[in-house]
Scaffold this motif. Structure first.
Motif, mmCIF file in Angstrom:
data_model
loop_
_atom_site.group_PDB
_atom_site.id
_atom_site.type_symbol
_atom_site.label_atom_id
_atom_site.label_comp_id
_atom_site.label_asym_id
_atom_site.label_seq_id
_atom_site.Cartn_x
_atom_site.Cartn_y
_atom_site.Cartn_z
ATOM 1 N N LYS A 161 -5.570 4.913 -13.089
ATOM 2 C CA LYS A 161 -5.978 3.919 -12.085
ATOM 3 C C LYS A 161 -5.666 4.398 -10.663
ATOM 4 O O LYS A 161 -6.486 4.284 -9.763
ATOM 5 C CB LYS A 161 -5.294 2.583 -12.369
ATOM 6 N N TYR A 162 -4.474 4.945 -10.481
ATOM 7 C CA TYR A 162 -4.109 5.447 -9.154
ATOM 8 C C TYR A 162 -4.949 6.675 -8.776
ATOM 9 O O TYR A 162 -5.344 6.839 -7.620
ATOM 10 C CB TYR A 162 -2.622 5.798 -9.101
ATOM 11 N N GLU A 163 -5.215 7.530 -9.757
ATOM 12 C CA GLU A 163 -6.008 8.733 -9.484
ATOM 13 C C GLU A 163 -7.417 8.354 -9.028
ATOM 14 O O GLU A 163 -7.948 8.922 -8.070
ATOM 15 C CB GLU A 163 -6.072 9.611 -10.738
ATOM 16 N N LYS A 164 -8.011 7.384 -9.686
ATOM 17 C CA LYS A 164 -9.349 6.927 -9.298
ATOM 18 C C LYS A 164 -9.332 6.322 -7.893
ATOM 19 O O LYS A 164 -10.252 6.551 -7.094
ATOM 20 C CB LYS A 164 -9.871 5.896 -10.308
ATOM 21 N N ALA A 165 -8.292 5.559 -7.600
ATOM 22 C CA ALA A 165 -8.183 4.944 -6.267
ATOM 23 C C ALA A 165 -8.058 6.008 -5.189
ATOM 24 O O ALA A 165 -8.686 5.914 -4.124
ATOM 25 C CB ALA A 165 -6.990 4.000 -6.233
ATOM 26 N N ALA A 187 0.836 -1.205 0.000
ATOM 27 C CA ALA A 187 0.000 0.000 0.000
ATOM 28 C C ALA A 187 0.872 1.257 0.000
ATOM 29 O O ALA A 187 0.591 2.225 -0.704
ATOM 30 C CB ALA A 187 -0.938 0.001 1.198
ATOM 31 N N ASN A 188 1.943 1.233 0.794
ATOM 32 C CA ASN A 188 2.859 2.374 0.828
ATOM 33 C C ASN A 188 3.561 2.557 -0.513
ATOM 34 O O ASN A 188 3.798 3.684 -0.961
ATOM 35 C CB ASN A 188 3.893 2.199 1.940
ATOM 36 N N ALA A 189 3.896 1.435 -1.141
ATOM 37 C CA ALA A 189 4.524 1.505 -2.470
ATOM 38 C C ALA A 189 3.553 2.111 -3.486
ATOM 39 O O ALA A 189 3.941 2.902 -4.347
ATOM 40 C CB ALA A 189 4.968 0.115 -2.922
ATOM 41 N N ALA A 190 2.278 1.736 -3.364
ATOM 42 C CA ALA A 190 1.248 2.296 -4.248
ATOM 43 C C ALA A 190 1.107 3.796 -4.045
ATOM 44 O O ALA A 190 0.973 4.562 -5.013
ATOM 45 C CB ALA A 190 -0.088 1.600 -4.003
ATOM 46 N N LYS A 191 1.129 4.237 -2.785
ATOM 47 C CA LYS A 191 1.008 5.671 -2.491
ATOM 48 C C LYS A 191 2.206 6.442 -3.042
ATOM 49 O O LYS A 191 2.050 7.555 -3.570
ATOM 50 C CB LYS A 191 0.883 5.878 -0.986
ATOM 51 N N ALA A 192 3.388 5.857 -2.935
ATOM 52 C CA ALA A 192 4.585 6.506 -3.465
ATOM 53 C C ALA A 192 4.512 6.618 -4.980
ATOM 54 O O ALA A 192 4.867 7.653 -5.558
ATOM 55 C CB ALA A 192 5.832 5.720 -3.047
ATOM 56 N N GLU A 193 4.036 5.557 -5.620
ATOM 57 C CA GLU A 193 3.885 5.574 -7.073
ATOM 58 C C GLU A 193 2.828 6.594 -7.488
ATOM 59 O O GLU A 193 2.984 7.307 -8.487
ATOM 60 C CB GLU A 193 3.503 4.179 -7.563
ATOM 61 N N ALA A 194 1.755 6.685 -6.717
ATOM 62 C CA ALA A 194 0.689 7.640 -7.013
ATOM 63 C C ALA A 194 1.195 9.081 -6.906
ATOM 64 O O ALA A 194 0.830 9.936 -7.722
ATOM 65 C CB ALA A 194 -0.490 7.427 -6.071
ATOM 66 N N ARG A 195 2.021 9.345 -5.907
ATOM 67 C CA ARG A 195 2.577 10.710 -5.763
ATOM 68 C C ARG A 195 3.427 11.083 -6.965
ATOM 69 O O ARG A 195 3.466 12.237 -7.381
ATOM 70 C CB ARG A 195 3.398 10.809 -4.478
ATOM 71 N N LYS A 196 4.105 10.090 -7.522
ATOM 72 C CA LYS A 196 4.951 10.336 -8.690
ATOM 73 C C LYS A 196 4.111 10.551 -9.947
ATOM 74 O O LYS A 196 4.392 11.443 -10.751
ATOM 75 C CB LYS A 196 5.902 9.152 -8.894
ATOM 76 N N LEU A 216 -5.414 -0.629 -2.265
ATOM 77 C CA LEU A 216 -4.202 -0.081 -2.884
ATOM 78 C C LEU A 216 -3.160 -1.164 -3.116
ATOM 79 O O LEU A 216 -2.484 -1.193 -4.157
ATOM 80 C CB LEU A 216 -3.616 1.027 -2.008
ATOM 81 N N ALA A 217 -3.031 -2.075 -2.156
ATOM 82 C CA ALA A 217 -2.068 -3.174 -2.299
ATOM 83 C C ALA A 217 -2.446 -4.057 -3.476
ATOM 84 O O ALA A 217 -1.583 -4.466 -4.273
ATOM 85 C CB ALA A 217 -2.020 -3.992 -1.012
ATOM 86 N N LYS A 218 -3.728 -4.355 -3.611
ATOM 87 C CA LYS A 218 -4.197 -5.187 -4.726
ATOM 88 C C LYS A 218 -3.950 -4.496 -6.063
ATOM 89 O O LYS A 218 -3.490 -5.119 -7.031
ATOM 90 C CB LYS A 218 -5.696 -5.481 -4.553
ATOM 91 N N LEU A 219 -4.232 -3.180 -6.125
ATOM 92 C CA LEU A 219 -4.012 -2.427 -7.349
ATOM 93 C C LEU A 219 -2.524 -2.419 -7.712
ATOM 94 O O LEU A 219 -2.158 -2.613 -8.877
ATOM 95 C CB LEU A 219 -4.522 -0.987 -7.181
#
Length: 345
Positions: A156-160, A17-26, A170-173
């Motif tokens: 996909k990240y923006e929608k999440a 989930a943290n990795a997803a949030k970091a990717e989303a910020r980028k 987030l982890a699943k995505l």
């Protein structure tokens, strides 16, 4: 004592989930990326496409009705509107430079026609003011749709994020996206019909309400006269397109000393750490040129590459005839190949 399987699974989920949030910020920044004043930035998809063409300005511009413009590399770009050329890109690059570090919902550039001229080393007179007015009108009236794998991830990240997804979601995505990326790395063929791999954003280069003051009247072509003071609204989707990891930065002083074709080649080759060998005919398409005879095209591109070499943009270049003898492949090195992998040099 070993952690329980349940605790280990929860820890792993949190990590993903943290990795997803970091990717989303980028991928989904809240504001335009900042770059130094002596640089100019171009989104990679625009740097590698035929959106801004190097055609003779004396020739009438075409109108494109949702036409797919040529793009070198992954992705695609379609455009509906009046043909854009290199001077339009000069103005566009100036506007995005002034918008750097602005928040997504406040991309309003306040600038005068004379300041746009000054930034591009043009004469500050009515002839150029008229060109600026027509260019802004063109860019506001046109619509681009950009397709790429990274934009699919962005959406996909923006929608999440908008749905306030849980850590589990987030982890699943993140796992789904990473699994797809691994398939790509293993040679999966990607095309626009792949629902998992490609995403698109439709936007205008200039969106929203654009206003100006300072007009002294209209000329015979209904163009406002005078040094106009503009408030120009850029499409908020530009923030995602201009995400910092996907920008090409070019030296502004060098860019100003190049021809229209030289500017586009500078941006294209700098958009790759290690530029791929590219067919001359494909470069021709990206530049919007039409030489007809291959030797004339090769001579012209050689002259442009020599200029880039003289300015230190690239180290060297070479040509090799294709196997079927119908085209030349040009290889460009940004750095000295003999020093690149030697830590002592």
């Amino acid at each position: 004592m070993l952690p329980s399987p349940k605790k280990s699974a929860a820890t792993h989920e949190k990590m993903l989930a943290n990795a997803a949030k970091a990717e989303a910020r980028k991928l989904v920044p809240q504001q335009m990326g900042f770059w130094p004043d002596d640089r100019r930035a171009i989104a990679n998809e625009l740097a590698r496409s035929a959106l801004f063409q190097c055609r003779d300005n004396r020739k009438k511009r075409e109108f494109y009705d949702n036409v797919a413009l040529f793009m070198l590399g992954e992705g695609a770009l379609t455009y509906k509107g009046e043909e854009l050329r290199e001077r339009d890109e000069d103005i566009w690059v100036t506007l995005t430079h002034y918008a750097r570090d602005m928040e997504a919902g406040k991309l309003v550039v306040s600038i005068s026609s004379s300041e746009i001229c000054k930034q591009n080393k043009w004469r500050q007179d009515q002839r150029y003011y008229n060109e600026i007015y027509k260019s802004i009108q063109r860019m506001k009236g046109g619509v681009i749709t950009v397709f790429s794998r990274r934009l699919a991830k962005t959406i996909k990240y923006e929608k999440a994020l908008q749905a306030r997804a849980s850590d589990t979601e987030l982890a699943k995505l993140y796992e789904e996206i990473e699994k797809y990326e691994r398939r790509v790395a293993e040679g999966l063929n990607i095309d626009l019909n792949d629902p998992d791999g490609m995403g698109g954003m439709m936007m205008s280069l200039i969106g929203g309400e654009t206003t100006f003051t300072g007009s002294t009247g209209l000329d015979a072509d209904n163009i406002p006269q005078g040094n106009l003071q503009w408030d120009i609204v850029l499409d908020r989707k530009m923030v995602s397109l201009f995400a910092k990891a996907y920008l090409t930065l070019v030296d502004h002083e060098t860019r100003q000393s190049l021809t229209a074709t030289g500017k586009r080649l500078q941006t294209y080759f700098l958009s790759h750490k290690k530029p791929y060998p590219v067919n001359l005919r494909n470069l021709e398409k990206m530049l919007g040129l039409n030489f007809g005879k291959l030797p004339a095209l090769k001579l012209y591109i050689t002259e442009q590459l020599k200029q880039l070499q003289a300015h230190g943009v690239i180290h060297d270049f070479s040509f090799e005839k294709n196997a079927d003898k119908t085209d030349w492949k040009v290889t460009v090195h940004r750095e000295d190949p003999s020093k690149r992998d030697d830590p002592r040099k």
